[in-house]
Design a protein around this motif. Structure first.
Motif, PDB file in Angstrom:
ATOM      1  N   VAL A  65       1.212  -1.314   0.532  1.00 25.78           N
ATOM      2  CA  VAL A  65       0.121  -0.206   0.164  1.00 25.78           C
ATOM      3  C   VAL A  65       0.742   1.098   0.036  1.00 25.78           C
ATOM      4  O   VAL A  65       0.570   2.402  -0.584  1.00 25.78           O
ATOM      5  N   LYS A  69       0.763   3.662  -2.653  1.00 24.18           N
ATOM      6  CA  LYS A  69       1.214   5.071  -2.523  1.00 24.18           C
ATOM      7  C   LYS A  69       1.371   6.580  -3.256  1.00 24.18           C
ATOM      8  O   LYS A  69       1.613   7.251  -3.712  1.00 24.18           O
ATOM      9  N   SER A  72       1.459   6.494  -7.067  1.00 27.50           N
ATOM     10  CA  SER A  72       0.324   7.292  -7.626  1.00 27.50           C
ATOM     11  C   SER A  72       0.892   8.903  -7.445  1.00 27.50           C
ATOM     12  O   SER A  72       0.509   9.380  -8.424  1.00 27.50           O
ATOM     13  N   VAL A  73       1.271   8.686  -6.474  1.00 24.82           N
ATOM     14  CA  VAL A  73       2.186  10.589  -6.085  1.00 24.82           C
ATOM     15  C   VAL A  73       2.982  10.586  -7.533  1.00 24.82           C
ATOM     16  O   VAL A  73       2.366  11.925  -7.933  1.00 24.82           O
ATOM     17  N   LEU A  76       1.001  11.370 -11.010  1.00 29.49           N
ATOM     18  CA  LEU A  76       0.393  12.070 -11.290  1.00 29.49           C
ATOM     19  C   LEU A  76       1.473  13.716 -10.997  1.00 29.49           C
ATOM     20  O   LEU A  76       0.812  13.969 -12.023  1.00 29.49           O
ATOM     21  N   THR A  79       2.347  13.297 -14.380  1.00 30.81           N
ATOM     22  CA  THR A  79       1.152  13.104 -15.405  1.00 30.81           C
ATOM     23  C   THR A  79       1.077  15.620 -15.901  1.00 30.81           C
ATOM     24  O   THR A  79       0.988  15.456 -16.382  1.00 30.81           O
ATOM     25  N   VAL A  80       1.313  16.233 -14.324  1.00 23.37           N
ATOM     26  CA  VAL A  80       0.683  17.114 -14.787  1.00 23.37           C
ATOM     27  C   VAL A  80       1.707  17.888 -15.314  1.00 23.37           C
ATOM     28  O   VAL A  80       1.737  18.738 -16.367  1.00 23.37           O
ATOM     29  N   LEU A  83       1.594  17.765 -19.137  1.00 20.92           N
ATOM     30  CA  LEU A  83      -0.064  18.163 -19.162  1.00 20.92           C
ATOM     31  C   LEU A  83       0.745  19.689 -19.283  1.00 20.92           C
ATOM     32  O   LEU A  83      -0.041  20.318 -20.504  1.00 20.92           O
ATOM     33  N   GLY A  84       1.474  19.956 -18.117  1.00 24.28           N
ATOM     34  CA  GLY A  84       2.034  21.305 -18.299  1.00 24.28           C
ATOM     35  C   GLY A  84       2.605  21.547 -19.811  1.00 24.28           C
ATOM     36  O   GLY A  84       2.661  22.651 -20.194  1.00 24.28           O
ATOM     37  N   VAL A  86       3.247  20.179 -22.528  1.00 24.53           N
ATOM     38  CA  VAL A  86       2.922  19.216 -23.831  1.00 24.53           C
ATOM     39  C   VAL A  86       1.408  20.745 -23.948  1.00 24.53           C
ATOM     40  O   VAL A  86       1.353  22.222 -25.345  1.00 24.53           O
TER      41      VAL A  86
END
Lengths: 325, 85
Positions: A65, A69, A72-73, A76, A79-80, A83-84, A86
């Motif tokens: 777990v 965690k 996933s952090v 994320l 990914t941010v 995306l920023g 691009v």
């Protein structure tokens, strides 16, 4: 996890040398960012399957777990970042395109304005060429307006007078000057044998063309001062003394008129005043030095002919000449 | 012994509940950030579409004006006598 970290790390490009290389490197970075975003979904799905399998099979669920965690952090945040990056590149590319289109619009507007200027110039040239071909009606200056004519008629005559030939007017002006000088030099000679001549009273009225009438001695004296029967020369003195009393004109046709000023005569002066100004305006407009210089030889010849005949035939020939004109 | 075992179970349940709340808080944070990311993507899509639409409109206008200019220039070059006068 391993694939994700491997895709994020990219080789740092070397220093660019030209604009083409810079743009090519930027496009390569943008395509790599888009490729990472496409692979991110696969990585997230594979990571979810891995953690699900580990959580069900492994005994140390707490560690799984915590690892989930952390992953996933990081996913994320990654990914941010992707995306920023691009979105920034897309936004920058769109802004560049908008600026380029705006510059193209500006250049196109400049070309259109130049084309419009050329069109206006061509239209103006064509209009000027067409306007030079229009010839106005020709009237001579010495034809003074009739009595019943109004100011508008005089102005209309002046406007129609713009395009006429100037040779006759200049000759007429030179002739008048020559006659003045000639009569001024010579003493007044009787012209009793001369046929019809207008009285000064009639000559002072610019609209009267009557050539018949009795000639008195006083009229002859006045004629010596100004032999021209046409009211163009008289109009100047006529306007300079507008309030001349009636008693100074003994040859008035109507002797029964009272000595008090006649209101009709005042109205007549009021009507005649603009006519004089119109004729004088035409006179001064057409008397420019350029127009006078255009026909000097003809006028000089005319003057020489007149002056040579002055001693022999004197004023009789002169008046006959004037009658012919 | 039984009393001590009950206390231990209660402590374990409390720890498990606390861990569960911590996990829920973490998931809520992650979901909130994902929603923010989604909102950003939706907003970015709208902005980019608007910009692309404006750009497309400008390009259409430019294309029409260029066509008009081409026709005018073609007409002018087809009649060279207009410039020789």
């Amino acid at each position: 996890m391993e694939t994700m970290s491997s895709t994020v790390s990219m080789p740092f490009p070397r220093g660019p040398t030209s604009y083409d290389e810079i743009s090519m490197q930027q496009s390569m970075l943008f395509s790599d960012s888009l490729k990472d975003l496409r692979n991110l979904r696969k990585q997230l799905y594979s990571a979810a399957e891995y953690f699900e399998f580990s959580y069900t099979n492994d005994d140390q669920k707490h560690i799984v777990v915590n690892t989930l965690k952390d992953y996933s952090v990081k996913a994320l945040v990654n990914t941010v970042d992707h995306l920023g990056s691009v979105s920034y590149k897309v936004n920058d590319l769109l802004d560049e395109l908008v600026d380029e289109v705006s510059g193209t619009e500006l250049r196109l507007s400049c070309i259109e304005q130049r084309l419009r200027t050329c069109q206006e110039y061509i239209d103006r040239e064509g209009l000027s060429q067409q306007s030079l071909m229009i010839n106005g009606s020709k009237y001579h200056k010495r034809y003074i307006l009739p009595v019943g004519e109004t100011v508008q008629g005089a102005i209309h005559t002046k406007l129609n007078y713009q395009g006429c030939n100037l040779d006759d007017e200049d000759d007429w002006h030179q002739l008048k000057n020559a006659i003045r000088s000639t009569i001024g030099d010579t003493p007044s000679v009787g012209i009793k044998g001369r046929s019809p001549s207008p009285s000064p009273r009639l000559a002072q009225q610019p609209g009267n063309f009557s050539f018949s009438g009795t000639i008195t001695r006083k009229d002859l004296d006045k004629r010596t001062m100004s032999p021209l029967r046409f009211p163009l020369l008289r109009s100047g003195s006529f306007s300079s003394k507008p309030n001349t009393p009636k008693s100074s004109r003994p040859t008035t046709p109507n002797r029964s008129r009272p000595t008090t000023p006649n209101p009709s005569s005042g109205r007549q002066q009021y009507i005649l005043e603009p006519r004089k100004s119109a004729s004088m305006r035409i006179y001064f407009e057409k008397e420019s030095p350029k127009d006078i210089e255009q026909s000097p030889s003809k006028s000089k010849r005319l003057l020489k002919a007149l002056l040579s005949r002055r001693k022999s035939k004197k004023d009789e020939m002169l008046y006959t000449y004037l009658d012919e004109y | 012994m039984a009393r001590a075992g009950g206390i231990t179970n209660a402590v374990n349940v409390g720890i498990a509940v606390q861990a569960d709340w911590e996990n829920r808080e973490f998931v809520s944070h992650i979901s909130l950030n994902v929603r923010r990311l989604f909102d950003f993507l939706v907003q970015f899509e709208a902005t980019t579409k608007n910009k692309l639409a404006k750009l497309n409109e400008k390009l259409d206008t430019l294309e029409r004006r260029l066509e008009l200019l081409e026709v005018q220039v073609g007409t002018a070059t087809a009649n060279p006598a207009m410039f020789t006068t």
